[in-house]
Design a protein around this motif. Structure first.
Motif, PDB file in Angstrom:
ATOM      1  N   MET A   1       0.839  -1.189   0.000  1.00 40.72           N
ATOM      2  CA  MET A   1       0.000   0.000   0.000  1.00 40.72           C
ATOM      3  C   MET A   1       0.883   1.250   0.000  1.00 40.72           C
ATOM      4  SD  MET A   1      -3.293  -0.895  -0.005  1.00 40.72           S
ATOM      5  CE  MET A   1      -4.416   0.193   0.786  1.00 40.72           C
ATOM      6  N   SER A   2       0.471   2.254   0.732  1.00 38.36           N
ATOM      7  CA  SER A   2       1.145   3.550   0.689  1.00 38.36           C
ATOM      8  C   SER A   2       1.983   3.806   1.934  1.00 38.36           C
ATOM      9  CB  SER A   2       0.099   4.654   0.564  1.00 38.36           C
ATOM     10  OG  SER A   2      -0.644   4.478  -0.610  1.00 38.36           O
ATOM     11  N   ARG A   3       2.976   4.683   1.771  1.00 33.26           N
ATOM     12  CA  ARG A   3       3.798   5.147   2.896  1.00 33.26           C
ATOM     13  C   ARG A   3       3.255   6.499   3.334  1.00 33.26           C
ATOM     14  NH1 ARG A   3       9.086   5.942   0.621  1.00 33.26           N
ATOM     15  NH2 ARG A   3       9.189   7.157   2.459  1.00 33.26           N
ATOM     16  N   ILE A   4       2.845   6.582   4.593  1.00 30.09           N
ATOM     17  CA  ILE A   4       2.212   7.795   5.103  1.00 30.09           C
ATOM     18  C   ILE A   4       3.012   8.337   6.276  1.00 30.09           C
ATOM     19  CG2 ILE A   4       0.122   8.761   6.144  1.00 30.09           C
ATOM     20  CD1 ILE A   4      -1.446   6.530   4.678  1.00 30.09           C
ATOM     21  N   LEU A   5       3.379   9.612   6.177  1.00 28.43           N
ATOM     22  CA  LEU A   5       4.043  10.309   7.276  1.00 28.43           C
ATOM     23  C   LEU A   5       2.976  10.910   8.164  1.00 28.43           C
ATOM     24  CD1 LEU A   5       6.386  11.657   8.801  1.00 28.43           C
ATOM     25  CD2 LEU A   5       6.330  13.470   7.087  1.00 28.43           C
TER      26      LEU A   5
ATOM     27  N   LEU B   1      -3.424   5.989  17.812  1.00 24.87           N
ATOM     28  CA  LEU B   1      -4.710   5.665  17.184  1.00 24.87           C
ATOM     29  C   LEU B   1      -4.610   5.743  15.662  1.00 24.87           C
ATOM     30  CD1 LEU B   1      -7.947   5.395  17.359  1.00 24.87           C
ATOM     31  CD2 LEU B   1      -7.893   7.871  17.122  1.00 24.87           C
ATOM     32  N   VAL B   2      -4.050   6.844  15.162  1.00 27.67           N
ATOM     33  CA  VAL B   2      -3.921   7.047  13.718  1.00 27.67           C
ATOM     34  C   VAL B   2      -2.997   5.980  13.117  1.00 27.67           C
ATOM     35  CG1 VAL B   2      -3.043   8.619  11.951  1.00 27.67           C
ATOM     36  CG2 VAL B   2      -4.464   9.491  13.816  1.00 27.67           C
ATOM     37  N   GLN B   3      -1.873   5.744  13.778  1.00 29.17           N
ATOM     38  CA  GLN B   3      -0.919   4.759  13.279  1.00 29.17           C
ATOM     39  C   GLN B   3      -1.559   3.376  13.186  1.00 29.17           C
ATOM     40  OE1 GLN B   3       2.778   4.753  15.417  1.00 29.17           O
ATOM     41  NE2 GLN B   3       3.697   3.228  14.087  1.00 29.17           N
ATOM     42  N   ARG B   4      -2.252   2.960  14.222  1.00 23.48           N
ATOM     43  CA  ARG B   4      -2.903   1.639  14.214  1.00 23.48           C
ATOM     44  C   ARG B   4      -3.969   1.529  13.128  1.00 23.48           C
ATOM     45  NH1 ARG B   4      -3.410   0.253  20.653  1.00 23.48           N
ATOM     46  NH2 ARG B   4      -1.237  -0.336  20.911  1.00 23.48           N
ATOM     47  N   LYS B   5      -4.771   2.564  12.968  1.00 28.14           N
ATOM     48  CA  LYS B   5      -5.839   2.539  11.963  1.00 28.14           C
ATOM     49  C   LYS B   5      -5.251   2.434  10.558  1.00 28.14           C
ATOM     50  CE  LYS B   5     -10.204   2.837  10.857  1.00 28.14           C
ATOM     51  NZ  LYS B   5     -11.145   1.783  11.212  1.00 28.14           N
ATOM     52  N   LEU B   6      -4.217   3.217  10.281  1.00 27.60           N
ATOM     53  CA  LEU B   6      -3.605   3.194   8.951  1.00 27.60           C
ATOM     54  C   LEU B   6      -2.880   1.880   8.688  1.00 27.60           C
ATOM     55  CD1 LEU B   6      -2.229   6.852   8.799  1.00 27.60           C
ATOM     56  CD2 LEU B   6      -4.243   5.935   7.618  1.00 27.60           C
ATOM     57  N   GLU B   7      -2.174   1.363   9.686  1.00 31.60           N
ATOM     58  CA  GLU B   7      -1.474   0.086   9.512  1.00 31.60           C
ATOM     59  C   GLU B   7      -2.454  -1.061   9.330  1.00 31.60           C
ATOM     60  OE1 GLU B   7       1.172   0.047  12.886  1.00 31.60           O
ATOM     61  OE2 GLU B   7       2.743   1.120  11.780  1.00 31.60           O
ATOM     62  N   ALA B   8      -3.585  -1.024  10.042  1.00 33.20           N
ATOM     63  CA  ALA B   8      -4.610  -2.058   9.881  1.00 33.20           C
ATOM     64  C   ALA B   8      -5.180  -2.053   8.466  1.00 33.20           C
ATOM     65  CB  ALA B   8      -5.725  -1.857  10.906  1.00 33.20           C
TER      66      ALA B   8
ATOM     67  N   GLY C   1      -3.351  -1.503   5.922  1.00 30.67           N
ATOM     68  CA  GLY C   1      -2.294  -1.952   5.028  1.00 30.67           C
ATOM     69  C   GLY C   1      -1.244  -0.912   4.668  1.00 30.67           C
ATOM     70  N   HIS C   2      -1.331   0.271   5.260  1.00 28.07           N
ATOM     71  CA  HIS C   2      -0.369   1.325   4.960  1.00 28.07           C
ATOM     72  C   HIS C   2       0.857   1.207   5.862  1.00 28.07           C
ATOM     73  CE1 HIS C   2      -3.297   3.299   2.416  1.00 28.07           C
ATOM     74  NE2 HIS C   2      -4.174   3.224   3.391  1.00 28.07           N
ATOM     75  N   THR C   3       1.982   1.705   5.383  1.00 27.80           N
ATOM     76  CA  THR C   3       3.185   1.826   6.193  1.00 27.80           C
ATOM     77  C   THR C   3       3.210   3.235   6.763  1.00 27.80           C
ATOM     78  OG1 THR C   3       4.376   0.286   4.768  1.00 27.80           O
ATOM     79  CG2 THR C   3       5.707   1.751   6.142  1.00 27.80           C
ATOM     80  N   VAL C   4       3.415   3.338   8.080  1.00 27.54           N
ATOM     81  CA  VAL C   4       3.378   4.635   8.742  1.00 27.54           C
ATOM     82  C   VAL C   4       4.776   5.008   9.224  1.00 27.54           C
ATOM     83  CG1 VAL C   4       2.479   5.913  10.732  1.00 27.54           C
ATOM     84  CG2 VAL C   4       0.980   4.364   9.460  1.00 27.54           C
ATOM     85  N   ILE C   5       5.162   6.237   8.904  1.00 28.66           N
ATOM     86  CA  ILE C   5       6.372   6.850   9.435  1.00 28.66           C
ATOM     87  C   ILE C   5       5.863   7.894  10.418  1.00 28.66           C
ATOM     88  CG2 ILE C   5       8.484   8.121   8.901  1.00 28.66           C
ATOM     89  CD1 ILE C   5       7.887   7.216   5.887  1.00 28.66           C
ATOM     90  N   ALA C   6       6.168   7.730  11.708  1.00 23.58           N
ATOM     91  CA  ALA C   6       5.589   8.599  12.728  1.00 23.58           C
ATOM     92  C   ALA C   6       6.633   9.515  13.348  1.00 23.58           C
ATOM     93  CB  ALA C   6       4.940   7.751  13.820  1.00 23.58           C
ATOM     94  N   THR C   7       6.201  10.728  13.645  1.00 23.43           N
ATOM     95  CA  THR C   7       7.031  11.687  14.371  1.00 23.43           C
ATOM     96  C   THR C   7       6.130  12.561  15.220  1.00 23.43           C
ATOM     97  OG1 THR C   7       8.777  13.352  14.221  1.00 23.43           O
ATOM     98  CG2 THR C   7       7.074  13.406  12.516  1.00 23.43           C
ATOM     99  N   ASP C   8       6.735  13.197  16.221  1.00 25.62           N
ATOM    100  CA  ASP C   8       5.951  14.050  17.103  1.00 25.62           C
ATOM    101  C   ASP C   8       6.349  15.522  17.021  1.00 25.62           C
ATOM    102  OD1 ASP C   8       8.412  14.005  18.334  1.00 25.62           O
ATOM    103  OD2 ASP C   8       7.675  13.283  20.267  1.00 25.62           O
ATOM    104  N   ASN C   9       7.113  15.892  15.957  1.00 25.04           N
ATOM    105  CA  ASN C   9       7.487  17.302  15.835  1.00 25.04           C
ATOM    106  C   ASN C   9       7.628  17.716  14.374  1.00 25.04           C
ATOM    107  OD1 ASN C   9      10.540  17.563  15.064  1.00 25.04           O
ATOM    108  ND2 ASN C   9      10.433  15.863  16.534  1.00 25.04           N
ATOM    109  N   GLY C  10       7.497  19.007  14.156  1.00 27.25           N
ATOM    110  CA  GLY C  10       7.493  19.548  12.802  1.00 27.25           C
ATOM    111  C   GLY C  10       8.842  19.539  12.119  1.00 27.25           C
TER     112      GLY C  10
ATOM    113  N   PRO D   1     -12.068   7.656  13.521  1.00 25.28           N
ATOM    114  CA  PRO D   1     -11.019   6.938  12.794  1.00 25.28           C
ATOM    115  C   PRO D   1     -11.486   6.451  11.421  1.00 25.28           C
ATOM    116  CG  PRO D   1     -11.045   6.242  15.083  1.00 25.28           C
ATOM    117  CD  PRO D   1     -12.257   7.121  14.871  1.00 25.28           C
ATOM    118  N   ARG D   2     -12.747   6.086  11.307  1.00 26.89           N
ATOM    119  CA  ARG D   2     -13.286   5.645  10.025  1.00 26.89           C
ATOM    120  C   ARG D   2     -13.275   6.784   9.004  1.00 26.89           C
ATOM    121  NH1 ARG D   2     -17.855   6.575   7.810  1.00 26.89           N
ATOM    122  NH2 ARG D   2     -18.865   7.254   9.716  1.00 26.89           N
TER     123      ARG D   2
END
Length: 121
Positions: A1-5, A16-23, A25-34, A108-109
């Motif tokens: 699927m897609s890679r989402i930052l 929550l967002v990471q789990r929903k997107l990974e469920a 089928g997306h790959t999530v790159i997560a960060t907590d700052n700009g 989330p939906r």
């Protein structure tokens, strides 16, 4: 699927967002700052960026504008997420180049539907 930052400084929302997107089928790159979001966005070219507006370092609006400017016409879609829900807040997000704007709290939906729409339309 897609890679989402995903750039979100509230840990429970990020998870929550990471789990929903990974469920989905997306790959999530997560960060907590700009600052990290901008660096990742410029160096790894995700398929989509999901940015909170109020981030430490650089705000999501600034990250969005810089990503859109750097990539030009071929820029990946950017969705802003924020508790700031007044009309002028949404307009500022769109003016910065955002493709969509989601107001917190969100379902989330609905988030997943908007992500999929931005990726596949």
């Amino acid at each position: 699927m897609s890679r989402i930052l995903v750039a979100e400084d509230e840990p429970h929302i990020l998870l929550l967002v990471q789990r929903k997107l990974e469920a989905a089928g997306h790959t999530v790159i997560a960060t907590d700052n700009g600052n990290d979001a901008l660096e990742i966005g410029l160096n790894s070219r995700p398929d989509l960026l999901l940015l909170d507006i109020m981030l430490p370092g650089r705000e999501g609006l600034e990250v969005c504008a810089e990503i859109k400017n750097a990539y030009g016409v071929g820029a990946p879609p950017v969705i802003l997420i924020s508790a700031l829900g007044q009309q002028n807040d949404v307009e500022a997000g769109i003016a910065a180049g955002a493709d969509d704007y989601i107001i917190k709290p969100f379902s989330p939906r609905v988030l997943l539907e908007r992500v999929e729409r931005a990726l596949y339309t």
